[in-house]
Scaffold this active site. Structure first.
Site, mmCIF file in Angstrom:
data_model
loop_
_atom_site.group_PDB
_atom_site.id
_atom_site.type_symbol
_atom_site.label_atom_id
_atom_site.label_comp_id
_atom_site.label_asym_id
_atom_site.label_seq_id
_atom_site.Cartn_x
_atom_site.Cartn_y
_atom_site.Cartn_z
ATOM 1 N N SER A 1 1.294 -17.335 -9.247
ATOM 2 C CA SER A 1 1.998 -16.059 -9.240
ATOM 3 C C SER A 1 1.858 -15.456 -10.630
ATOM 4 C CB SER A 1 3.471 -16.299 -8.916
ATOM 5 O OG SER A 1 4.257 -15.229 -9.399
ATOM 6 N N ARG B 1 -29.038 11.024 21.093
ATOM 7 C CA ARG B 1 -28.489 10.449 19.848
ATOM 8 C C ARG B 1 -27.484 11.455 19.324
ATOM 9 N NH1 ARG B 1 -32.278 9.718 15.942
ATOM 10 N NH2 ARG B 1 -33.971 10.611 17.176
ATOM 11 N N ASN C 1 1.685 -20.015 -4.023
ATOM 12 C CA ASN C 1 1.449 -19.142 -2.874
ATOM 13 C C ASN C 1 0.324 -19.650 -1.976
ATOM 14 O OD1 ASN C 1 3.407 -17.171 -3.566
ATOM 15 N ND2 ASN C 1 2.017 -16.346 -5.108
ATOM 16 N N LYS D 1 6.417 -20.833 -8.271
ATOM 17 C CA LYS D 1 5.860 -20.537 -6.954
ATOM 18 C C LYS D 1 4.451 -21.086 -6.782
ATOM 19 C CE LYS D 1 6.125 -16.934 -4.491
ATOM 20 N NZ LYS D 1 5.749 -15.554 -4.150
#
Lengths: 379, 379, 379, 379
Positions: free
Chosen positions: A259, A298, A267, A265
């Site tokens: 983080s 086309r 993650n 943390k």
């Protein structure tokens, strides 16, 4: 350069779909066409000169005519003497070159997706087998619902991956495009089908029954398959993200994502990136599908709108498969948390441990069915 | 490099949204934050060292942490002595940097869109005024319907462009993001709102009432506006493509697009590219809108899925505005074809020339209303 | 009641997908389950009582629990004595009932789509054969491009329809759902696979290898197929709309649509409605595809978001097939306009009539290939 | 009848958008037009006869002409004597009637949405104020991140609701449509603008500067607003679903949703339904937005494709607002779980209780800013 796309930066799919690869595939188409036309006696002299393909130059040259074929053909012709120059691109149209190149590139990506999904499937088969009896909580509508096993969950992941592999195989081989200006391949006269078959073979693509300039079924099939790949992988990662929640704590996808602001943390960024890939695919599928009902031989815009979304889909699906295969190898499960959460459920249900055992006594029957399907698909 | 995107290759929007610009905007955010925090006495020492921003390096470094802020902050810190290094990014989170950078880049694109749409509006106002009495066929459900005038049609085009300009102005100024890890900007204590206001001012962005980490209204508004721009331009080009059809022959958008296979053709490629841009915007709008209902203070994937679609939208809308302004300047109308087609309608209706005149006698009233609105918007 | 949906009002698909039919399919699932469980000795007493299914009542009753299974089961149980009442729905979960019912209804619609597409294909094969030598203009990027034939164009339409038929057959048979609360079908013990197989057989559905509660591949496949049907039909109608333009005048789709304001107009409303159907399918495909990567054994919302879009897709695709089959039967072509437009092209190309003949001399080769594929598909 | 749509069954939005209401709004438009034209001396005799509007009959009658105006006008004319019959619908076109009716219905729904969102906002303001100091865990990327407060979270929810209210007010009043066959309102001569203004006033709609038959900005703005409403509500419910997870246990949305198979479960079905509504809106936004770049004075299909998706959006957004207002009133929070989860975070961060207090000491500053904005919006 990918600053906003950590989802696919550094993946095989990114490099297989670079502008350099697309330009190379366009040139490969022209080279194959040249050789085949020469073999069929439709032009004199085969092969192209050596040309330095400058993707940015081609891109800039594509603005005025609306597609990159015209600057490419000009570059190829400039590298050859007059008579052989005229033979380049003989009987083809811009769309043939771009569509064929996209199918070449898509085939390469699908090949890689197949490899990654096969590896992922093998890993999930192992997880399903090893953890078939490891009881865990199954959740519905956010609530702990009933006991299941980790192996059963892995088996349902595997089932989705096998479905995606089916879809990959369903849309292969992808077709070459060689209809000429209005799909009739008129310049090749009665040799048309033979020429198309030879060019297809040279490029390891399929020969279509008739030009698909405006029948975009192959592209819709391809885009649907890529979305299927994204969903098969996205679902696994969605489950891992749920299991990785702090309060659930049952799985760790091996990311260890830092983080920028919180040292405590970790993650699950790998799964986050796959989730982001899966999130982006359905609207792109709509984009590509929306080009399939256009008028005339086309159409003015619908076809041009396909290229970039399709490439983005190839990158997202390719990256999802590649990254999920890594995740499935590295993922670890926390026995304690699995047991703790299960105990919560057992208590809420007013049951005891035998109940959980009874409820999961026969999941192996289902795990075995999925493993058998896997064995069959693997061949 | 844009090989598959002639739609936006070479446009101002392409260069304003390059990875280099995005990385520069990220660094500009960190620099502004650093100065403001120093002014508020929250960190010691202001300003960042000189750093060579290598977008590809940042992109590669973004994979593990899931976003490009972490490698950027690492690079910025490496260029400063220890104490000042720690001050970089103080109190901010990754999302603040990426979101603010995207708003900086988006503001630049919207500014350019405003310029292009204003030029386009001025040109359409002239067309509406000059051709207010030039009778032409109006068509509904593919059929010639009733007489109208070229000026009236240009006025309805102008009306759409003014709506798009309204939408552009409605979403400006875009907000800075500076909520810190969980939106509370806790590191700045009671100075939070003042810090946010100062950073916003430094970057010429708006200060939000509260963090919009998970309230994605600004992004939805922006994406809706970009789609509105695409539609305003796409509609003009759709009409020009219809009028440019060989059998209709009423307009020439000035492309002179070469065909790779047919010398007698002149393709309206400019309008085709704008049509292709307009075609791609709605699904991307869905993609971005689909990130707006996610859970938690920063969700696992929904936010990451926004960046690339948003950039693509900026490019498509920016290119549509730029290219349509050119088309409106260069477009020419064929009086003979306009008259011939009108004669067909008059005959089918069993009327004579006076009828067409009567039917269009009062369109000037409407043209004037649109011109008045234009004058008001132009200020 | 369809006031805003002339696209599908009065079609077979509308009636096959009514709330009454869906409720009936839900009840049919419960009845089949009851019989099978009794046969396997898992419950005592088979069969359900006679119940008046009140769709609006079920709908109202579905709000609190979030799906219509719970009020249905309550109604079914209320019609039976206590012990047999308890046996209703034994071992199943709400999702099993709704998903199975949607697959029953979808199978019926796909069956009808197959009939309509087969009829359409037969008609297009006739058109392709009969008109293989009728020269016409082929158009690209709004411009007359090169000569082709009406039969060749019909053959490319047929090719798209055969692709759609392939897609229909690819996703049939659709699977029953019977996983119980968390996919493990725990209530049936080791008899699980046999029970699932029997219920599937009773409902003429396929037995899945394992529960697909969260592996939404069957739904994505189905939705992709329905989009493919819409595109195959939408493309034909887009071409007819182009050919029906007043200035082109080559085709009349047989609508004779009245205008509320202009007596001299005849709107190709049939083709317009099919175009409107084709337009709506791709975003709905994205909607359904977006439910395929959700977390947990049954997610909070993603599944609930599938039902209504899927039904709308069934109606749109079913209506497109039904209406296009009628159009293909009634369509007429204007020889004079075809010749006149071709003469314009020949003149622009600086050629003469022989050129058009040479350019189309060999289209029959391609027409024959498509007819051969048709013969094969038809069996 | 809504069997597959518990999301909106029984809501005000459902009844405001019924076929009966739409037919009534169409008739109201014709009645207003008739009166206004009579007042301006453009037709003799004002007002319509009494007609029994049979929505299903109108729906069936809409198939051949492609829209429901023609059967409605026929029914209205049949109820009047010859000369007055001819005056019905004078100068208008089908699109005027359908578009105006949809704007009438949309205005009613937006009015109701405004009421529900205002109630929701008031409730969230109370929650934000009351719980401003109740510490809780804030989560990012699935992980517990930093301390926040429940009141701060409610303030960010409120912020999103205020954004949605802004969007609602931005698109009101919606415009009447009255351009006649090709937008010029030719039948009214120089009185055109006055007639349009009078009809708009009679219907409480805005008078457009010029016909918006093909400038679909009002519809895009409306659809964007409805998506914004869905996201504002969807985000609240996504957070509640996360907080309601068994392992998190912080919130109960008051649903008490029964499970068809598990007695111990209580599903947060109200929030699930809102999540399902929010999930469906973005693709429908793409659908509607995709009709905005079509050619000609009234295009063949793009317009017809708008009606049904727009109505579905009205229902989904209306239901989301209505249901979320109820949820916000009934929601309860579990203090113990909030504290337990926070303790987990504090421990993981290696901190103590003071840390959580410090981190949230100043969130009130932000809460107050949002409350001030609310007070301002409320007026």
């Amino acid at each position: 350069m990918g600053l906003l796309s950590p989802v696919w930066v550094g993946t095989v799919a990114e490099s297989l779909t670079s502008d350099h690869e697309v330009a190379g595939a366009m040139a490969a188409f022209e080279a194959a066409l040249s050789r085949v036309l020469s073999e069929h006696g439709l032009v004199a002299g085969a092969g192209l000169g050596a040309v330095d393909l400058d993707p940015r130059g081609l891109a800039r040259g594509s603005v005025a005519p609306g597609n990159p074929t015209i600057p490419l053909v000009a570059a190829l012709r400039a590298a050859l003497p007059g008579d052989r120059a005229a033979a380049v691109h003989h009987g083809a149209t811009s769309q043939d070159v771009v569509d064929s190149a996209l199918m070449i590139v898509s085939s390469a990506v699908l090949g890689q997706v197949e490899v990654h999904l096969s590896g992922l499937a093998a890993r999930l088969a192992t997880l399903a087998d090893e953890h078939r009896a490891r009881a865990c909580v199954a959740r519905t509508l956010t609530q702990q619902a009933m006991p299941s096993t980790l192996g059963f969950r892995a088996a349902t992941w595997l089932s989705g991956v096998l479905d995606a592999l089916d879809a990959v195989r369903w849309c292969l081989p992808l077709p070459v495009s060689l209809g000429g200006p209005v799909g009739t391949a008129a310049a090749y006269g009665s040799a048309g089908p033979a020429v198309v078959a030879s060019v297809a073979e040279a490029l390891q693509l399929a020969a279509p029954v008739v030009s698909w300039h405006t029948d975009r079924s192959p592209v819709l099939r391809l885009a649907g398959t890529l979305t299927s790949v994204g969903n098969a992988c996205g679902r696994i990662c969605a489950d891992l993200l749920l299991m990785a929640q702090t309060e659930v704590g049952e799985a760790d996808d091996g990311s260890g994502g830092a983080s920028s602001a919180m040292a405590h943390k970790s993650n699950p960024t790998r799964s986050v990136l796959v989730a982001a890939a899966a999130h982006q695919l359905p609207p792109l599928l709509a984009s590509v599908a929306g080009s399939g009902a256009a008028a005339s031989e086309r159409p003015p815009g619908a076809w041009h709108a396909e290229w970039q979304p399709l490439r983005t889909m190839l990158r997202l699906a390719g990256a999802a498969a590649e990254r999920t295969a890594v995740i499935a190898t590295d993922v670890t499960f926390a026995e304690e948390a699995l047991a703790r959460n299960l105990a919560t459920l057992v208590a809420a249900a007013g049951e005891d441990g035998r109940w959980a055992q009874e409820q999961t006594a026969h999941v192996g029957v289902w795990v075995d069915r999925v493993l058998a399907r896997h064995a069959e698909v693997r061949g």
